[in-house]
Design an enzyme around this catalytic site. Structure first.
Site, PDB file in Angstrom:
ATOM      1  N   GLY A  10       0.813  -1.226   0.000  1.00 30.98           N
ATOM      2  CA  GLY A  10       0.000   0.000   0.000  1.00 30.98           C
ATOM      3  C   GLY A  10       0.838   1.263   0.000  1.00 30.98           C
ATOM      4  N   VAL A  12       0.961   3.685   2.371  1.00 34.86           N
ATOM      5  CA  VAL A  12       1.684   3.806   3.644  1.00 34.86           C
ATOM      6  C   VAL A  12       2.714   2.676   3.748  1.00 34.86           C
ATOM      7  CG1 VAL A  12       1.477   3.763   6.164  1.00 34.86           C
ATOM      8  CG2 VAL A  12      -0.227   4.979   4.803  1.00 34.86           C
ATOM      9  N   ARG A  37      -4.447 -11.065  -3.178  1.00 34.13           N
ATOM     10  CA  ARG A  37      -4.126 -10.568  -4.528  1.00 34.13           C
ATOM     11  C   ARG A  37      -2.626 -10.436  -4.754  1.00 34.13           C
ATOM     12  NH1 ARG A  37      -8.470  -7.390  -2.808  1.00 34.13           N
ATOM     13  NH2 ARG A  37      -7.075  -5.972  -1.716  1.00 34.13           N
ATOM     14  N   CYS A 126      -3.293  10.233  11.556  1.00 35.61           N
ATOM     15  CA  CYS A 126      -2.272  11.169  11.046  1.00 35.61           C
ATOM     16  C   CYS A 126      -2.497  12.619  11.485  1.00 35.61           C
ATOM     17  CB  CYS A 126      -2.200  11.090   9.525  1.00 35.61           C
ATOM     18  SG  CYS A 126      -3.808  10.949   8.728  1.00 35.61           S
ATOM     19  N   LYS A 205     -12.089  11.173  15.613  1.00 34.59           N
ATOM     20  CA  LYS A 205     -10.742  10.681  15.964  1.00 34.59           C
ATOM     21  C   LYS A 205      -9.923  11.808  16.591  1.00 34.59           C
ATOM     22  CE  LYS A 205     -10.417   7.412  12.138  1.00 34.59           C
ATOM     23  NZ  LYS A 205      -9.820   7.198  10.805  1.00 34.59           N
ATOM     24  N   HIS A 234      -0.773  16.992   5.454  1.00 31.71           N
ATOM     25  CA  HIS A 234      -1.978  17.591   6.037  1.00 31.71           C
ATOM     26  C   HIS A 234      -1.623  18.953   6.649  1.00 31.71           C
ATOM     27  CE1 HIS A 234      -3.843  13.846   5.377  1.00 31.71           C
ATOM     28  NE2 HIS A 234      -4.006  13.405   6.602  1.00 31.71           N
ATOM     29  N   ASN A 307       1.729  13.457   6.253  1.00 33.79           N
ATOM     30  CA  ASN A 307       0.878  12.462   6.920  1.00 33.79           C
ATOM     31  C   ASN A 307       1.334  11.032   6.677  1.00 33.79           C
ATOM     32  OD1 ASN A 307      -0.168  13.440   4.270  1.00 33.79           O
ATOM     33  ND2 ASN A 307      -1.461  11.627   4.463  1.00 33.79           N
TER      34      ASN A 307
HETATM   35  P1  A2P Z   1      -3.101  -5.495  -1.685  1.00 33.26           P
HETATM   36  O1  A2P Z   1      -2.108  -4.642  -2.418  1.00 33.26           O
HETATM   37  O2  A2P Z   1      -2.825  -6.939  -1.824  1.00 33.26           O
HETATM   38  O3  A2P Z   1      -4.537  -5.118  -1.965  1.00 33.26           O
HETATM   39  P2  A2P Z   1      -3.744   1.440   0.390  1.00 33.26           P
HETATM   40  O4  A2P Z   1      -4.107   2.056   1.723  1.00 33.26           O
HETATM   41  O5  A2P Z   1      -2.686   2.205  -0.313  1.00 33.26           O
HETATM   42  O6  A2P Z   1      -4.956   1.216  -0.447  1.00 33.26           O
HETATM   43  O7  A2P Z   1      -3.135  -0.009   0.756  1.00 33.26           O
HETATM   44  C1  A2P Z   1      -3.821  -0.992   1.473  1.00 33.26           C
HETATM   45  C2  A2P Z   1      -2.872  -2.140   1.841  1.00 33.26           C
HETATM   46  O8  A2P Z   1      -3.598  -3.085   2.645  1.00 33.26           O
HETATM   47  C3  A2P Z   1      -2.356  -2.913   0.641  1.00 33.26           C
HETATM   48  O9  A2P Z   1      -1.054  -3.393   0.908  1.00 33.26           O
HETATM   49  C4  A2P Z   1      -3.357  -4.059   0.545  1.00 33.26           C
HETATM   50  O10 A2P Z   1      -2.862  -5.208  -0.089  1.00 33.26           O
HETATM   51  C5  A2P Z   1      -3.532  -4.370   2.017  1.00 33.26           C
HETATM   52  N1  A2P Z   1      -4.757  -5.132   2.294  1.00 33.26           N
HETATM   53  C6  A2P Z   1      -6.022  -4.823   1.908  1.00 33.26           C
HETATM   54  N2  A2P Z   1      -6.893  -5.781   2.343  1.00 33.26           N
HETATM   55  C7  A2P Z   1      -6.160  -6.690   3.012  1.00 33.26           C
HETATM   56  C8  A2P Z   1      -6.463  -7.922   3.682  1.00 33.26           C
HETATM   57  N3  A2P Z   1      -7.710  -8.383   3.771  1.00 33.26           N
HETATM   58  N4  A2P Z   1      -5.450  -8.622   4.237  1.00 33.26           N
HETATM   59  C9  A2P Z   1      -4.175  -8.160   4.154  1.00 33.26           C
HETATM   60  N5  A2P Z   1      -3.820  -7.015   3.536  1.00 33.26           N
HETATM   61  C10 A2P Z   1      -4.792  -6.290   2.968  1.00 33.26           C
END
Ligand code: A2P
Length: 329
Positions: A10, A12, A37, A126, A205, A234, A307
């Site tokens: 992601g 972050v 995924r 944040c 929050k 932010h 942030n």
């Molecule tokens: P993935 O890339 O496989 O979807 P962002 O905040 O930038 O959208 O990133 C969200 C992060 O949280 C990504 O790394 C995403 O992985 C991960 N994520 C989303 N859903 C799940 C889940 N159910 N289990 C583990 N990681 C998750």
């Protein structure tokens, strides 16, 4: 030492990898996890390539520390499973922040609340982190009675999809929407979801987390969160009413002496904090420091921070450093 990163793919998560590397965690075993995924995909950390694993496999590896940045759902589901293996979870979501048993930590302010038995530690929101960094020394000295906060929050706070929406809209291309409205050339007073009382979750929050971190439930707080078409950080206009009189020169000194805070305040030269300058930095920047002449003992501040760094990754990694140095060595 083994360190897992849940949500490693992601927005972050990417900054977490960078900050972990910068702060000397590159020599530890690294276990990147995300959703199903991403399993098998390769990502880079500290100059090496790592294969993404499932969260279940990361739990089985029983890491010493797991940093979570995957949203509240995965945190609620998996953090207790890591904790049961003895792993210390540092969670960047809002899932555990209001639990009275879970420490909510900004290391410069209340790192002392972490106990050796704590297995889940919450990283604050944040906009709260950057604000309390500026307010903490002032609260200690004068006691805060009331805060009126208006935020101008970067799209990076909503994740990759939101940054993509802004970029695509600017380029005139169609895309999947993270927000209910266009964000380019626009802004909206809407962060998170609306509660029955008319406030958004992001506004609530700011109220609850500020009280918990500053350990003072008597502080009166009201907030309006606004999402703006900005990526660097932010910004917050904060009106602070103190319980006692303050001295403006002393306010500057208190802010200058707070580790992690930089005063950027020279209106005659158009110097004030901006996301443009804060981006990529760990410090929180404070400017437009001035007395509110409309009522006694009241001050106006303008607070800006990246942030994704102090508001998320840097603070989480600082907590990991605290845990490592205090309990895991
Ligand atoms: P993935 O890339 O496989 O979807 P962002 O905040 O930038 O959208 O990133 C969200 C992060 O949280 C990504 O790394 C995403 O992985 C991960 N994520 C989303 N859903 C799940 C889940 N159910 N289990 C583990 N990681 C998750």
């Amino acid at each position: 030492m083994k360190i897992a990163l849940v949500g490693a793919t992601g927005l972050v998560g990417g900054v977490m990898r960078k900050v972990l590397e910068e702060r000397g965690f590159g020599q530890h075993d690294f276990i990147p996890a995300a959703s199903s995924r991403s399993i098998g995909r390769e990502i880079e950390f500290a100059g090496k390539m790592f294969r993404m694993v499932s969260v279940e496999d990361a739990i089985s590896a029983a890491p010493d520390i797991a940093i979570f940045s995957a949203g509240s759902g995965p945190s609620l589901q998996y953090a207790p499973q890591f904790a049961a293996k003895g792993t210390v979870v540092i969670d960047n979501s809002s899932a555990w922040r209001s639990d009275p048993e879970i420490p909510l930590v900004v290391p410069e302010i209340n790192g002392d609340v972490i106990k050796s038995t704590d297995k889940i530690i919450a990283n604050p929101n944040c906009s709260t982190i950057q604000m309390v960094m500026a307010l903490c020394p002032l609260h200690k000295k004068y006691g805060i009675k009331r805060l009126v906060i208006s935020t101008y929050q970067s799209v990076t706070g909503t994740g990759m999809k939101a940054v993509n929406q802004l970029r695509k809209e600017r380029a005139g291309e169609s895309c999947e929407k993270a927000y209910p409205y266009p964000i380019d050339m626009n802004l909206f007073p809407h962060g998170g979801t609306f509660e029955d009382n008319g406030y958004t979750t992001e506004e609530i929050k700011l109220v609850n987390e500020t009280r918990k971190i500053l350990r003072d439930n008597d502080i009166q707080i009201t907030a309006t969160v606004v999402r703006v078409p900005v990526t660097g950080g932010h910004s917050e206009a904060v009106n602070v009413e103190f319980r006692q009189e303050f001295d403006l020169d002393e306010v500057y000194d208190l802010l200058r002496n707070m580790p992690g805070v930089q005063v950027q305040d020279d209106p005659a030269r158009n110097i004030y904090p901006m996301p443009l300058w804060a981006e990529g930095k760990d410090d929180v920047f404070v400017g437009r420091i001035r007395r509110d002449f409309s009522q006694p003992n009241t001050l106006n501040l303008w607070v800006v921070g990246d942030n994704l760094r102090k508001g998320a990754a840097t603070n989480a990694v600082q907590i990991a450093e605290l845990v490592r140095n205090k309990f895991l060595k």
